[in-house]
Write a protein that holds these residues in place. Structure first.
Motif, short mmCIF file in Angstrom:
data_model
loop_
_atom_site.label_atom_id
_atom_site.label_comp_id
_atom_site.label_asym_id
_atom_site.label_seq_id
_atom_site.Cartn_x
_atom_site.Cartn_y
_atom_site.Cartn_z
N ALA A 148 -3.29 -3.43 3.50
CA ALA A 148 -4.45 -4.26 3.14
C ALA A 148 -5.30 -4.58 4.37
N MET B 107 -10.65 2.06 -3.98
CA MET B 107 -9.48 1.33 -4.46
C MET B 107 -8.30 2.28 -4.64
N PHE C 176 -6.74 2.95 -1.32
CA PHE C 176 -5.88 1.83 -0.91
C PHE C 176 -4.52 1.90 -1.60
N THR C 177 -4.52 2.01 -2.92
CA THR C 177 -3.25 2.01 -3.65
C THR C 177 -2.44 3.27 -3.36
N SER D 12 -5.27 0.57 -9.12
CA SER D 12 -6.62 0.79 -8.59
C SER D 12 -7.67 0.64 -9.67
N GLN E 261 0.85 -5.98 -5.59
CA GLN E 261 -0.14 -5.14 -4.95
C GLN E 261 -1.56 -5.63 -5.23
N ALA F 288 -4.28 -7.36 -2.52
CA ALA F 288 -5.61 -6.76 -2.37
C ALA F 288 -6.71 -7.78 -2.58
#
Length: 504
Positions: free
Chosen positions: A155, A178, A181-182, A314, A458, A462
């Motif tokens: 993150a 997104m 990120f995930t 996401s 998660q 975020a």
């Protein structure tokens, strides 16, 4: 009799047989006296499925049309009779009270020919019970705490990446970033591998993540047929995953396992638990549990954890930011809660901290209500089932049963003004006034989503890092309302989600 006459007789007999079977199948519900819409002779009640109509739209339409007529209505999945659950009571019976009769999902699974299809979500009966028992230790609160520093580390890099993107343009396509990120979170937590998707949008794990959702071995029509007749597909040795995807996940697991064993590496992650299972270090009561996992079985479980973890979270985060950008008062209230809560923890993001934000939980719950990523739940009756106090409503053995999550979540009798984004629907008082079975983004009962804790963790991490650093608002490129993709099984927007970002 001439050969021509014999062949003609055989042909006519075959045509007559097909006509008889088709007519028998497509009049099943009418003969039972159960409400059902007139079917198309080929597509049943799902004409246009995954071309012009998504699963969510098709099932919601059936649900709304027959709501109030009884505990369930009938419909035809192509030519296969199926049940659409209409009442909360029957939903509870199927998912919880009589779960033993509805333990199977009836999805396609063919581990022998298609190794990745042997994952927990698709397995049935005893195979599912054994695998669920084995994997449960991965998703305890204790295990979440071990994974937590990995999530926060990603993150922090995510914020750095967004700062770099804003320097180029303050309008950003949220959906893809997104997913990057995930992907990095799941890659690290599942495989112990730095995926670097945030730095490199074309990194191998990100490319594979996109491929899983876009690349198909078969057309949507053929995939629908496989979904409608999974047992037949298995007998025909059908495979659904492209070789490139299968080989990637099997190889990545094999290489990671070999590296850890050779270098005596131990990490508190998903792969480590699979390795312990493979060595027989984790023991269970059932003798079947003592059998170690093959590399292919480990790859299948890692695959579903990866796909389920990166795509569902996401997409939910993207939909959430989309709604917050249109509802700035709600966004400000969330930011205030984050600031006040962090102050109580010396401005340190901890596992206890992320679980101490009730309004954030409401916002996530409301997002999952409007946009449940899995638009319906599916079960199969293991034996004939008579609906309690409804003797005329019988679900026969082997019949698929569908619970229309999207339809339930958008039922105005349950959620007034269902298209409106209103997190107050999930205040403690509002939740007490409503049957909990009417919120099903993670399913319910013994076969609910095993990764629910991880997904919640998660997303909360975020949101803390995003909202404490950035403000999200709509722009000229923001599509309002969103156009949803009928060709995707999961709830997904057709186009990107563009939002304007600025530092706070």
């Amino acid at each position: 009799m001439a050969v021509t006459e014999i062949l003609l007789s055989i042909f006519l007999a075959l045509v007559a047989g097909v006509f008889y079977i088709t007519r028998r199948n497509l009049t099943y519900w009418q003969r039972k006296g159960i409400p059902c819409d007139p079917p198309d002779w080929l597509f049943g009640n799902l004409k246009g499925l995954m071309k012009t109509v998504s699963f969510a739209e098709a099932f919601t339409r059936i649900y709304k049309h027959h709501l109030g007529t009884g505990p369930f209505c009938g419909f035809y999945f192509f030519q296969r009779p199926a049940v659409m659950v209409l009442s909360p009571d029957l939903t509870k019976q199927v998912l919880i009270k009589d779960f033993s009769n509805f333990v199977d999902r009836g999805n396609f699974s063919n581990p022998k020919d298609d190794p990745l299809s042997g994952h927990l979500f698709a397995l049935d009966s005893q195979k599912w019970r054994v695998m669920r028992n084995k994997l449960s230790p991965t998703f305890t609160s204790g295990q979440m705490k071990y994974m937590f520093p990995t999530v926060t580390a990603v993150a922090e890099r995510f914020v750095e990446t967004l700062d770099g993107e804003i320097a180029k343009s303050n309008v950003i396509e949220i959906k893809d970033i997104m997913a990057r990120f995930t992907t990095d979170v799941i890659g690290s937590c599942a495989f112990g591998i730095e995926c670097n998707s945030l730095k490199d949008p074309d990194a191998i794990f990100r490319r594979m993540g996109r491929s899983v959702l876009t690349d198909r071995r078969h057309s949507n029509f053929v995939n629908s047929l496989i979904h409608a007749a999974p047992k037949l597909a298995r007998k025909l040795h059908v495979r659904i995953f492209p070789d490139e995807i299968t080989n990637f996940f099997i190889n990545i697991v094999r290489e990671a396992v070999e590296y850890r064993e050779k270098n005596n590496v131990h990490r508190k992650d998903f792969l480590n638990i699979l390795m312990e299972l493979n060595k027989g270090k984790l023991k269970f009561a059932d003798k079947m549990d003592e059998k170690g996992l093959t590399v292919e079985e480990m790859a299948a479980q890692s695959f579903v954890f990866f796909v389920g973890g990166f795509e569902t979270s996401s997409s939910t985060l993207s939909f959430m930011l989309y709604e917050l950008a249109q509802n700035l008062a709600i966004q400000r209230r969330m930011r205030e809660e984050i600031t006040e809560t962090l102050a109580q923890y010396d401005n340190e993001v901890t596992y206890e901290c992320i679980n101490s934000m009730p309004y954030m939980k409401q916002v996530i719950a409301e997002t999952l209500r409007i946009y449940p990523i899995l638009p319906h739940l599916q079960r199969v009756a293991l034996k004939d089932y008579v609906v309690p106090d409804q003797p005329n409503y019988v679900i026969e053995k082997g019949m698929p049963v569908y619970i229309p999550v999207m339809g339930i979540h958008h039922n105005p009798e349950i959620y007034p003004e269902p298209e409106k984004f209103n997190p107050d629907r999930f205040s403690p008082e509002a939740k007490e006034s409503r049957d909990a079975i009417n919120w099903l983004p993670f399913g319910d009962g013994s076969r609910n989503c095993i990764g629910m804790r991880f997904a919640q963790m998660q997303m909360r991490v975020a949101l803390i890092y995003l909202l404490r650093n950035f403000e999200f608002s709509t722009c000229e490129l923001t599509e309002i309302p969103l156009q949803m993709d009928p060709k995707q099984f999961l709830t997904s927007s057709t186009n990107g989600i563009y939002l304007q970002l600025k530092r706070v």
